[in-house]
Write a protein that holds these residues in place. Structure first.
Motif, PDB file in Angstrom:
ATOM      1  N   GLU A   1       0.893  -1.190   0.129  1.00 50.67           N
ATOM      2  CA  GLU A   1       0.061  -0.014   0.046  1.00 50.67           C
ATOM      3  C   GLU A   1       0.653   1.133   0.165  1.00 50.67           C
ATOM      4  O   GLU A   1       0.657   2.160  -0.722  1.00 50.67           O
ATOM      5  N   VAL A   2       1.970   1.149   0.630  1.00 48.73           N
ATOM      6  CA  VAL A   2       2.690   2.380   0.635  1.00 48.73           C
ATOM      7  C   VAL A   2       3.436   2.534  -0.573  1.00 48.73           C
ATOM      8  O   VAL A   2       3.759   3.574  -1.045  1.00 48.73           O
ATOM      9  N   ALA A   3       3.783   1.338  -1.167  1.00 46.49           N
ATOM     10  CA  ALA A   3       4.596   1.678  -2.372  1.00 46.49           C
ATOM     11  C   ALA A   3       3.674   1.953  -3.751  1.00 46.49           C
ATOM     12  O   ALA A   3       3.961   2.862  -4.436  1.00 46.49           O
ATOM     13  N   ALA A   4       2.354   1.687  -3.508  1.00 49.10           N
ATOM     14  CA  ALA A   4       1.596   2.005  -4.305  1.00 49.10           C
ATOM     15  C   ALA A   4       1.150   3.593  -4.340  1.00 49.10           C
ATOM     16  O   ALA A   4       0.856   4.286  -5.292  1.00 49.10           O
ATOM     17  N   ALA A   5       1.136   4.102  -2.908  1.00 47.17           N
ATOM     18  CA  ALA A   5       0.873   5.442  -2.659  1.00 47.17           C
ATOM     19  C   ALA A   5       2.065   6.398  -3.003  1.00 47.17           C
ATOM     20  O   ALA A   5       1.717   7.255  -3.572  1.00 47.17           O
ATOM     21  N   LEU A   6       3.357   5.883  -3.077  1.00 46.46           N
ATOM     22  CA  LEU A   6       4.294   6.566  -3.604  1.00 46.46           C
ATOM     23  C   LEU A   6       4.403   6.432  -5.046  1.00 46.46           C
ATOM     24  O   LEU A   6       4.332   7.641  -5.867  1.00 46.46           O
ATOM     25  N   HIS A   7       3.909   5.685  -5.686  1.00 47.06           N
ATOM     26  CA  HIS A   7       3.759   5.539  -7.038  1.00 47.06           C
ATOM     27  C   HIS A   7       2.541   6.417  -7.634  1.00 47.06           C
ATOM     28  O   HIS A   7       2.775   7.508  -8.712  1.00 47.06           O
ATOM     29  N   GLU A   8       1.640   6.472  -6.853  1.00 45.88           N
ATOM     30  CA  GLU A   8       0.506   7.581  -7.214  1.00 45.88           C
ATOM     31  C   GLU A   8       1.036   9.005  -7.059  1.00 45.88           C
ATOM     32  O   GLU A   8       0.662   9.989  -7.978  1.00 45.88           O
ATOM     33  N   GLY A   9       1.726   9.182  -6.196  1.00 39.32           N
ATOM     34  CA  GLY A   9       2.611  10.520  -6.021  1.00 39.32           C
ATOM     35  C   GLY A   9       3.192  10.822  -6.905  1.00 39.32           C
ATOM     36  O   GLY A   9       3.232  12.015  -7.581  1.00 39.32           O
TER      37      GLY A   9
END
Length: 69
Positions: A30-38
């Motif tokens: 989830e953190v990795a996906a949030a970073l990607h979204e950013g």
């Protein structure tokens, strides 16, 4: 189309476990996906400022996610 130039943005939909997978040893999916979204948000914010070219987003996983950007 407004200009004779085009800027193509290629991106993956930020799905947990499907993006930034090399980070998964250090952070959650989830953190990795949030970073990607950013990263995607930053990129699209920058390309919107460009003048004289049309911007097209091509997305692995479908373009529905990017329709609201």
């Amino acid at each position: 189309m407004s200009g004779s130039r085009a800027l193509l943005v290629f991106a993956k939909t930020p799905k947990p476990g499907k993006v930034k997978t090399r980070l998964l040893t250090a952070v959650s999916a989830e953190v990795a996906a949030a970073l990607h979204e950013g990263c995607i948000a930053d990129t699209l914010r920058l390309v919107r400022k460009m003048r004289g070219c049309d911007v097209f987003v091509f997305a692995a996983g479908g373009t529905g996610y990017f329709a609201s950007w």
